[in-house]
Design an enzyme around this catalytic site. Sequence first.
Site, PDB file in Angstrom:
ATOM      1  N   VAL A 145       0.825  -1.186   0.069  1.00  0.00           N
ATOM      2  CA  VAL A 145      -0.168  -0.084   0.003  1.00  0.00           C
ATOM      3  C   VAL A 145       0.815   1.263  -0.139  1.00  0.00           C
ATOM      4  O   VAL A 145       0.901   2.189  -0.696  1.00  0.00           O
ATOM      5  CB  VAL A 145      -0.894   0.058   1.396  1.00  0.00           C
ATOM      6  CG1 VAL A 145      -1.678   1.421   1.295  1.00  0.00           C
ATOM      7  CG2 VAL A 145      -2.070  -1.016   1.044  1.00  0.00           C
ATOM      8  N   GLY A 194     -15.275 -20.140  -6.376  1.00  0.00           N
ATOM      9  CA  GLY A 194     -14.154 -20.692  -6.640  1.00  0.00           C
ATOM     10  C   GLY A 194     -13.521 -21.168  -5.209  1.00  0.00           C
ATOM     11  O   GLY A 194     -14.365 -21.491  -4.475  1.00  0.00           O
ATOM     12  N   GLY A 222      -8.075 -15.042  -0.174  1.00  0.00           N
ATOM     13  CA  GLY A 222      -6.835 -14.984   0.608  1.00  0.00           C
ATOM     14  C   GLY A 222      -6.466 -13.591   0.739  1.00  0.00           C
ATOM     15  O   GLY A 222      -7.140 -12.718   0.540  1.00  0.00           O
ATOM     16  N   CYS A 243      -5.854  -8.785   3.285  1.00  0.00           N
ATOM     17  CA  CYS A 243      -6.707  -7.819   3.717  1.00  0.00           C
ATOM     18  C   CYS A 243      -8.143  -8.681   4.151  1.00  0.00           C
ATOM     19  O   CYS A 243      -8.424  -8.650   5.351  1.00  0.00           O
ATOM     20  CB  CYS A 243      -7.072  -7.012   2.330  1.00  0.00           C
ATOM     21  SG  CYS A 243      -5.747  -6.023   2.174  1.00  0.00           S
ATOM     22  N   LYS A 268      -4.185 -14.292  -5.682  1.00  0.00           N
ATOM     23  CA  LYS A 268      -4.790 -13.984  -6.894  1.00  0.00           C
ATOM     24  C   LYS A 268      -3.872 -13.685  -7.831  1.00  0.00           C
ATOM     25  O   LYS A 268      -2.472 -13.440  -7.811  1.00  0.00           O
ATOM     26  CB  LYS A 268      -5.685 -12.552  -6.391  1.00  0.00           C
ATOM     27  CG  LYS A 268      -4.843 -11.362  -6.036  1.00  0.00           C
ATOM     28  CD  LYS A 268      -5.724 -10.246  -5.914  1.00  0.00           C
ATOM     29  CE  LYS A 268      -6.146  -9.480  -7.039  1.00  0.00           C
ATOM     30  NZ  LYS A 268      -6.516  -8.058  -6.899  1.00  0.00           N
ATOM     31  N   ARG A 314       0.203 -14.270   0.818  1.00  0.00           N
ATOM     32  CA  ARG A 314      -0.276 -14.298   2.343  1.00  0.00           C
ATOM     33  C   ARG A 314      -1.544 -14.789   2.231  1.00  0.00           C
ATOM     34  O   ARG A 314      -2.388 -14.476   1.530  1.00  0.00           O
ATOM     35  CB  ARG A 314      -0.334 -12.744   2.831  1.00  0.00           C
ATOM     36  CG  ARG A 314       0.935 -12.202   2.980  1.00  0.00           C
ATOM     37  CD  ARG A 314       1.177 -10.846   3.558  1.00  0.00           C
ATOM     38  NE  ARG A 314       0.776  -9.777   2.629  1.00  0.00           N
ATOM     39  CZ  ARG A 314       0.872  -8.310   2.768  1.00  0.00           C
ATOM     40  NH1 ARG A 314       1.274  -8.015   3.644  1.00  0.00           N
ATOM     41  NH2 ARG A 314       0.827  -7.622   1.434  1.00  0.00           N
TER      42      ARG A 314
HETATM   43  C1  UDX Z   1      -0.939  -2.310   4.187  1.00  0.00           C
HETATM   44  C2  UDX Z   1      -1.659  -2.046   5.574  1.00  0.00           C
HETATM   45  O1  UDX Z   1      -0.759  -2.348   6.884  1.00  0.00           O
HETATM   46  C3  UDX Z   1      -2.777  -2.797   5.949  1.00  0.00           C
HETATM   47  O2  UDX Z   1      -3.586  -2.429   6.824  1.00  0.00           O
HETATM   48  C4  UDX Z   1      -3.690  -2.882   4.528  1.00  0.00           C
HETATM   49  O3  UDX Z   1      -4.974  -3.366   4.549  1.00  0.00           O
HETATM   50  C5  UDX Z   1      -2.947  -3.432   3.415  1.00  0.00           C
HETATM   51  O4  UDX Z   1      -1.683  -2.497   3.294  1.00  0.00           O
HETATM   52  P1  UDX Z   1       0.784  -3.928   3.310  1.00  0.00           P
HETATM   53  O5  UDX Z   1       1.121  -2.657   2.394  1.00  0.00           O
HETATM   54  O6  UDX Z   1       0.508  -5.008   2.740  1.00  0.00           O
HETATM   55  O7  UDX Z   1      -0.369  -3.583   4.275  1.00  0.00           O
HETATM   56  O8  UDX Z   1       2.043  -3.848   4.297  1.00  0.00           O
HETATM   57  P2  UDX Z   1       3.305  -4.678   3.981  1.00  0.00           P
HETATM   58  O9  UDX Z   1       3.335  -5.273   2.566  1.00  0.00           O
HETATM   59  O10 UDX Z   1       3.748  -5.572   4.993  1.00  0.00           O
HETATM   60  O11 UDX Z   1       4.315  -3.700   4.146  1.00  0.00           O
HETATM   61  C6  UDX Z   1       4.312  -2.895   5.437  1.00  0.00           C
HETATM   62  C7  UDX Z   1       5.880  -2.258   5.314  1.00  0.00           C
HETATM   63  O12 UDX Z   1       5.968  -1.379   6.649  1.00  0.00           O
HETATM   64  C8  UDX Z   1       7.008  -2.987   5.404  1.00  0.00           C
HETATM   65  O13 UDX Z   1       7.824  -2.666   4.330  1.00  0.00           O
HETATM   66  C9  UDX Z   1       7.528  -3.075   6.480  1.00  0.00           C
HETATM   67  O14 UDX Z   1       9.096  -3.009   6.665  1.00  0.00           O
HETATM   68  C10 UDX Z   1       7.078  -1.216   6.991  1.00  0.00           C
HETATM   69  N1  UDX Z   1       7.211  -1.050   8.289  1.00  0.00           N
HETATM   70  C11 UDX Z   1       7.010  -2.054   9.225  1.00  0.00           C
HETATM   71  C12 UDX Z   1       7.835   0.074   8.852  1.00  0.00           C
HETATM   72  O15 UDX Z   1       8.259   0.930   7.867  1.00  0.00           O
HETATM   73  N2  UDX Z   1       7.972   0.509  10.054  1.00  0.00           N
HETATM   74  C13 UDX Z   1       7.365  -0.604  11.074  1.00  0.00           C
HETATM   75  O16 UDX Z   1       7.221  -0.056  12.261  1.00  0.00           O
HETATM   76  C14 UDX Z   1       6.880  -1.707  10.568  1.00  0.00           C
HETATM   77  C1  UDX Z   2      -9.168  -6.422  -1.153  1.00  0.00           C
HETATM   78  C2  UDX Z   2     -10.281  -5.093  -1.743  1.00  0.00           C
HETATM   79  O1  UDX Z   2     -10.761  -5.540  -2.757  1.00  0.00           O
HETATM   80  C3  UDX Z   2      -9.613  -3.674  -1.718  1.00  0.00           C
HETATM   81  O2  UDX Z   2     -10.598  -2.787  -1.943  1.00  0.00           O
HETATM   82  C4  UDX Z   2      -8.848  -3.562  -0.377  1.00  0.00           C
HETATM   83  O3  UDX Z   2      -8.405  -2.380  -0.150  1.00  0.00           O
HETATM   84  C5  UDX Z   2      -7.880  -4.798  -0.192  1.00  0.00           C
HETATM   85  O4  UDX Z   2      -8.578  -6.072  -0.215  1.00  0.00           O
HETATM   86  P1  UDX Z   2      -7.128  -7.455  -2.711  1.00  0.00           P
HETATM   87  O5  UDX Z   2      -7.340  -8.536  -1.444  1.00  0.00           O
HETATM   88  O6  UDX Z   2      -6.053  -6.924  -3.040  1.00  0.00           O
HETATM   89  O7  UDX Z   2      -8.241  -6.261  -2.453  1.00  0.00           O
HETATM   90  O8  UDX Z   2      -7.977  -8.386  -3.908  1.00  0.00           O
HETATM   91  P2  UDX Z   2      -9.332  -8.512  -4.407  1.00  0.00           P
HETATM   92  O9  UDX Z   2      -9.201  -8.388  -5.900  1.00  0.00           O
HETATM   93  O10 UDX Z   2     -10.460  -7.926  -3.695  1.00  0.00           O
HETATM   94  O11 UDX Z   2      -9.386 -10.167  -4.160  1.00  0.00           O
HETATM   95  C6  UDX Z   2      -9.574 -10.759  -2.781  1.00  0.00           C
HETATM   96  C7  UDX Z   2      -9.710 -12.028  -2.783  1.00  0.00           C
HETATM   97  O12 UDX Z   2     -11.009 -12.603  -3.266  1.00  0.00           O
HETATM   98  C8  UDX Z   2      -8.719 -12.900  -3.808  1.00  0.00           C
HETATM   99  O13 UDX Z   2      -8.125 -13.880  -3.254  1.00  0.00           O
HETATM  100  C9  UDX Z   2      -9.407 -13.458  -4.920  1.00  0.00           C
HETATM  101  O14 UDX Z   2      -9.001 -14.478  -5.471  1.00  0.00           O
HETATM  102  C10 UDX Z   2     -10.953 -13.604  -4.302  1.00  0.00           C
HETATM  103  N1  UDX Z   2     -11.876 -13.339  -5.240  1.00  0.00           N
HETATM  104  C11 UDX Z   2     -12.239 -12.127  -5.778  1.00  0.00           C
HETATM  105  C12 UDX Z   2     -13.056 -14.433  -5.182  1.00  0.00           C
HETATM  106  O15 UDX Z   2     -12.625 -15.368  -4.742  1.00  0.00           O
HETATM  107  N2  UDX Z   2     -13.894 -14.126  -6.083  1.00  0.00           N
HETATM  108  C13 UDX Z   2     -14.315 -12.971  -6.593  1.00  0.00           C
HETATM  109  O16 UDX Z   2     -15.345 -12.694  -7.250  1.00  0.00           O
HETATM  110  C14 UDX Z   2     -13.279 -11.767  -6.408  1.00  0.00           C
END
Ligand code: UDX
Ligand code: UDX
Length: 439
Positions: free
Chosen positions: A12, A254, A258, A261, A321, A328
Amino acid sequence: MKQICVIGVGYVGLVTGTCFADLGNRVIALDVNEQRIENLKKGIMPIYEPGLEELVKRNMQAGRLSFTTSYKEALKGTEFAFIAVGTPSGVNGEADLQYVAAAARSVAEAMEAPLIIINKSTVPVGTGDWVADIVKKSQSKPIPFSVVSCPEFLREGSAISDFMNPHRTVLGSLDREAAEKVAQLHLPLRAPIMITDLRTAEMIKYASNAFLATKISFINEIAAICEALGADVKEVATGMGLDKRIGPMFLDAGLGWGGSCFPKDVLALAYMADEKGVEPHILNAVSKVNYNQRHLVRKNLDEMLGTVKGKTIGLLGLAFKPNTDDMRDAPSIDIAQELTAAGASVRGYDPVAMEVARTILPAVEMFDDPYTLAKGCDALVIVTEWNEFKQLDLERIKGLLKSPVVYDGRNIYDPAIMRSMGFNYRGVGRGYDVNGNQH
Ligand code: UDX
Ligand code: UDX
């Protein structure tokens, strides 16, 4: 042009920071992971996200995007600090906020001028107030600041497009002026901007994700009923989706969801409800239905092969996906472990997630392409619906397989065509084919 700091260069944070830079702002992205920052300075991405590498490099070259591990450097002259660090699930499903707390403390200690702190990470309802408390307590001297909730709605694999074309921007704060300033940053995106209070904004994020997860578990339950009654869930979803109140998206039956989020957000919301004595009936059922989907693979293969014991099963797609390397809570992990435990030999291929998968699935023999993987397999399973699997040379695959058995966990193939080619084929909830044969 504003100066913005983004803390956490994960799925993110890196997308958010790079996109804000691409809108013309000056962005400094910070992370505590030094290796990640060093790599980014060399143009090496920490994650796979389509289009991200080019966008990062272009904005670095333009001088709008830089990387650091120093909070002092990141906050110098900065008006906005986005917190986008990880908020993984705790042991009971609650969100683990240690990283948000660490970031808030570091911001408080390093800030030297008024600052707007924005929670981009998905945080439980009430966290905004909690972050404000941490900042207040951690400052060496009182410097004005405000906390704004600005939840992310990015889907992995389409994160840049989702950032640039949001359905809406949601902002929550006790300080309306601060929220308006953050709204200004989002004006170029030309999407509705909603300003509400902190807790409501945090709840909008959880409720939105939980609803999308509910839609998927709903269609997966309908798929199971379709299978029993002989209807085709793909057709059912099409018919449902034509109703504007339902909509066609997130109705793909399906192997379920996973990722980083849906799993954690549904659990965290249920946990928050439970903690306040509100029974999350639907949320608990949504999770239960979802994780049951992963058992469909072993169940169907046992029926199609007689048993999976001693058989070689090929998994096509390992990431949670398509268009991401993110493993994850990927269904492939539980599926591979269940098949291995049942005595099967499991093979795996993924267009992008192989390196990550190797470390998570040591018992799975990895192959560099679907055809080499298929040679000698007793069955093939579509776990993730990468586009390249939709155009596979199925005649060639059939010749390579020991037995022409395909379990299509994402319904990417047409049952009638597969059966006419001589495959022993099953999808998820595909009922009967045009000849009235049960799938
Ligand atoms: C983020 C948000 O945390 C989650 O709530 C949201 O739903 C999805 O996006 P994500 O970006 O997937 O999750 O996190 P991740 O890919 O684990 O990256 C987090 C980053 O923060 C890592 O690069 C980690 O090194 C960094 N981090 C962690 C810091 O910079 N400071 C810290 O204290 C801990
Ligand atoms: C999701 C939300 O869509 C996004 O708005 C939020 O910020 C983060 O979480 P993400 O998890 O990255 O995004 O992917 P998404 O495309 O939403 O798919 C989530 C999971 O649902 C995947 O495992 C996908 O395979 C599954 N999925 C999605 C289904 O099984 N059926 C569907 O019709 C759509």
